[in-house]
Enzyme design. Structure first.
Site, mmCIF file in Angstrom:
data_model
loop_
_atom_site.group_PDB
_atom_site.id
_atom_site.type_symbol
_atom_site.label_atom_id
_atom_site.label_comp_id
_atom_site.label_asym_id
_atom_site.label_seq_id
_atom_site.Cartn_x
_atom_site.Cartn_y
_atom_site.Cartn_z
ATOM 1 C CE LYS A 122 -7.653 2.158 1.984
ATOM 2 N NZ LYS A 122 -7.273 0.855 2.722
ATOM 3 C CG ASP B 66 -2.728 4.185 -1.515
ATOM 4 O OD1 ASP B 66 -3.365 3.901 -2.558
ATOM 5 O OD2 ASP B 66 -2.703 3.238 -0.787
ATOM 6 C CG ASP C 163 -6.292 0.928 -1.109
ATOM 7 O OD1 ASP C 163 -5.290 1.761 -0.879
ATOM 8 O OD2 ASP C 163 -6.287 -0.299 -0.631
ATOM 9 N NE ARG C 164 -3.944 4.073 3.033
ATOM 10 C CZ ARG C 164 -3.253 3.999 4.349
ATOM 11 N NH1 ARG C 164 -2.873 5.453 4.574
ATOM 12 N NH2 ARG C 164 -3.278 3.116 4.994
ATOM 13 C CB SER D 81 -1.079 -0.109 1.140
ATOM 14 O OG SER D 81 -1.678 1.039 1.021
ATOM 15 C CG HIS D 82 0.344 3.685 3.325
ATOM 16 N ND1 HIS D 82 -0.460 2.666 3.485
ATOM 17 C CD2 HIS D 82 0.643 3.816 4.440
ATOM 18 C CE1 HIS D 82 -0.516 2.095 4.701
ATOM 19 N NE2 HIS D 82 0.408 2.900 5.397
ATOM 20 C CG ASP E 249 -2.788 -0.441 -2.488
ATOM 21 O OD1 ASP E 249 -2.596 0.658 -2.076
ATOM 22 O OD2 ASP E 249 -3.661 -1.430 -1.941
HETATM 23 C C1 G16 Z 1 -5.065 -0.452 5.378
HETATM 24 C C2 G16 Z 1 -6.433 -0.866 5.763
HETATM 25 C C3 G16 Z 1 -7.263 0.032 6.214
HETATM 26 C C4 G16 Z 1 -6.525 0.604 7.415
HETATM 27 C C5 G16 Z 1 -5.251 1.094 6.975
HETATM 28 C C6 G16 Z 1 -4.430 1.664 8.286
HETATM 29 O O1 G16 Z 1 -5.218 0.426 4.485
HETATM 30 O O2 G16 Z 1 -6.977 -1.622 4.548
HETATM 31 O O3 G16 Z 1 -8.479 -0.316 6.634
HETATM 32 O O4 G16 Z 1 -7.434 1.924 7.927
HETATM 33 O O5 G16 Z 1 -4.471 0.057 6.625
HETATM 34 O O6 G16 Z 1 -4.493 0.680 9.358
HETATM 35 P P1 G16 Z 1 -3.442 0.654 10.472
HETATM 36 O O7 G16 Z 1 -3.930 1.837 11.372
HETATM 37 O O8 G16 Z 1 -3.698 -0.639 11.217
HETATM 38 O O9 G16 Z 1 -2.129 0.927 9.862
HETATM 39 P P2 G16 Z 1 -4.115 0.313 2.954
HETATM 40 O O10 G16 Z 1 -4.433 1.361 2.438
HETATM 41 O O11 G16 Z 1 -2.631 0.350 3.816
HETATM 42 O O12 G16 Z 1 -4.264 -1.155 2.633
#
Ligand code: G16
Length: 543
Positions: free
Chosen positions: A376, A277, A281-282, A113-114, A279
């Protein structure tokens, strides 16, 4: 071509977190590490004969290597067919879209992801089920259990598949189809939104910058915003996916998308700014000199949803993660629909959407989406905003201010203490949990505590329970302080402190966010000793 059985051993730390297994690339490169986790996925799936899967990732370093390994392992497990995005690229929302459209049994998403990429960055792997969404906890726990008992994995010794050319190939008996990563997704977007109205907006000279952050969403944004909607070339910046995201942190927030923020604050700011971001999704939504909080973005989309053709029939309900501000709750109340509060993690929205209880979902962590897929969706959120801007003729600033005037403003911020000692972070949470009963009805600097608890969620569809999902301290006026540990970091532990204050007085809707929250920040320190216990002078990131 033959199928090999290779001896392996269980690795520590293969329990999936908030969103799959995320680790340093170097850890994934340990011989057998990736294979072990993938074997555990296939063991959990059971008999794979006849199964169709979708495979793709955000294009980060190790993506291509992992794709080839997974294809050879899928073939060894008798999978019938795998759809792969060209170049190994599929944004997370596109994986979800393709799984649903092509009636696949599930998919494997390769992304951290990010989190930063490159040889010294992070890598990740996540399994999505046939509704297109992240596997629920009972499946991720089964995968984890299997990682701990495996002694061998199965893999074909077939040569590499050419994943850079659209078309069909074979690995053992398994069919591989390399697909255009954008086409299915772009078709879905065109059905949900009023593309004619958005084209009209750009034709009238409306200006925008979309920052692809050198990650997965760039090709989607280019094809849709510049290609289908007629925005001028150059509207999408940093649109080329790079294996290391150009050395940046592909996290669309005001700290990491500083280039875009500077542009939107300058004298020549375009009308609209957005970023996505690693991937895809953000999303982050920006007006001139204004960053819309993700919680407000969810609420504003909900309040204006009926302008978009795909949402004209109304919303079944809204769902938000617990730490997300309650701005959307006020909109749900006005619309006469339910608002669900779930733990952090997109996987918790799946059941609500499958059961038709929630149409829109959102999280404070720059995540917004709907039941069009089960992830998302960054580009979707940007298109929703474009549709609202086109339909109302208002600016981002006007929409936000009118929203606050009508519903009040939820001042909101997240303070992250990153890469702290695991023991210190656990100590903070344990101390808070111990003191919870004492907080109730206690008064702190102008606030009185109405409820203090450790959030627990009971899924209304399958009654599964998720407990210890974060410590909440809710004040009489609805203001909140929330503490939880991140489940996506790869270094030490990250403590997240979420702060929210509701304000409906029209004279106080324009305060500086950090000033508006200063009293709550002080209370948070008083009750948790966060700085003292972690040895930090302050948060590493404030968003
Ligand atoms: C993931 C989850 C999200 C979550 C985020 C942050 O997002 O899919 O539901 O809000 O991580 O999670 P944490 O607070 O546990 O670090 P992504 O975009 O990283 O896949």
């Amino acid at each position: 071509m033959t199928i090999q059985t290779v001896a392996t051993r269980p690795f520590n730390g293969q329990r999936p977190g908030t969103s799959g297994l995320r680790k340093k690339v170097t850890e994934f490169q340990t011989p057998g590490y990736l294979e072990n986790f993938v074997e555990a996925i296939f063991t959990t799936l059971g008999d794979c004969a006849g199964m169709t899967l979708v495979l793709g990732g955000d294009g980060r370093f190790f993506n291509r290597t992992a794709i080839q390994t997974i294809l050879r392992m899928a073939a060894a497990h008798g999978v019938r067919k795998v759809f792969v995005g060209r170049g190994g690229l599929l944004s997370t929302p596109a994986v979800s879209c393709v799984i649903r459209k092509r009636h696949a049994n599930g998919g494997i998403v390769l992304s951290a992801s990010h989190n930063p990429g490159g040889p010294h960055g992070d890598f990740g792997i996540k399994f999505n089920i046939e509704n297109g969404g992240p596997a629920p906890e009972k499946i991720t726990e089964a995968i984890y259990a299997n990682t701990q008992t495996l002694h061998s994995y199965h893999i074909s010794d077939a040569p590499e598949v050419d994943i850079d050319r659209i078309g069909a190939a074979r690995v053992e008996q398994m069919e591989v189809e390399v697909i255009d990563p954008v086409a299915d997704y772009a078709g879905l977007m065109a059905r949900l939104f009023d593309f004619d109205a958005i084209r009209g907006l750009f034709a009238r000279g409306f200006t925008m910058r979309f920052d692809g952050m050198h990650a997965a969403s760039g090709p989607y944004a280019r094809a849709i915003i510049e290609g289908m909607l007629g925005a001028p070339a150059g509207t999408v910046i940093n649109g080329e996916p790079l294996e290391d995201f150009g050395g940046h942190h592909p996290d669309p927030n005001p700290v990491n998308a500083a280039e875009l923020i500077a542009l939107m604050s300058g004298p020549d700011a375009p009308d609209f700014g957005a970023a996505s971001d690693g991937d895809g999704d953000r999303n982050m939504i920006l007006g001139r000199q204004l960053a819309v909080t993700p919680s407000d973005s969810l609420a504003i989309i909900a309040a204006n949803a009926s302008v978009a053709p795909g949402y004209r029939d109304g919303l079944a309900g809204i769902a938000r993660s617990m730490p997300t501000s309650t701005a959307a709750d006020r909109v749900a109340e006005a619309l006469g629909i339910a608002c669900y509060e779930t733990p952090t993690g997109w996987k918790y929205f799946g059941n609500l959407m499958d059961a038709g209880l929630a149409t829109l979902c959102g999280e404070e962590s720059y995540g917004t989406g709907s039941s069009h897929i089960r992830e998302k969706d960054g580009v979707w959120a940007v298109l929703f905003w474009l549709n609202i801007l086109a339909a109302t003729g208002k600016s981002v600033n006007e929409l936000v201010r009118e929203h606050w005037a009508r519903f009040g403003r939820n001042y909101y911020s997240r303070h992250d203490y990153e890469a702290v000692e695991v023991m210190a972070a656990e100590d903070v949470m344990m101390a808070l949990r111990r003191r919870l009963p004492a907080f109730t009805r206690q008064a702190f600097d102008g606030y009185r505590v109405a409820l203090a608890d450790d959030f627990s969620y009971s899924d209304p569809v399958d009654q599964s329970v998720a407990s210890h999902q974060g410590v909440r301290i809710i004040m009489d006026d609805g203001s909140r302080i929330v503490f939880r540990l991140s489940g996506t970091g790869t270094e030490g532990a990250t403590v997240r402190l979420y702060l929210e204050r509701y304000e409906s007085n029209p004279a106080r809707l324009d305060l500086d966010t950090q000033e508006a929250l200063a009293a709550l920040v002080a209370i948070a320190e008083q009750v948790s000793g966060l700085k003292r216990r972690t040895g930090r002078e302050g948060p590493s990131v404030i968003t």
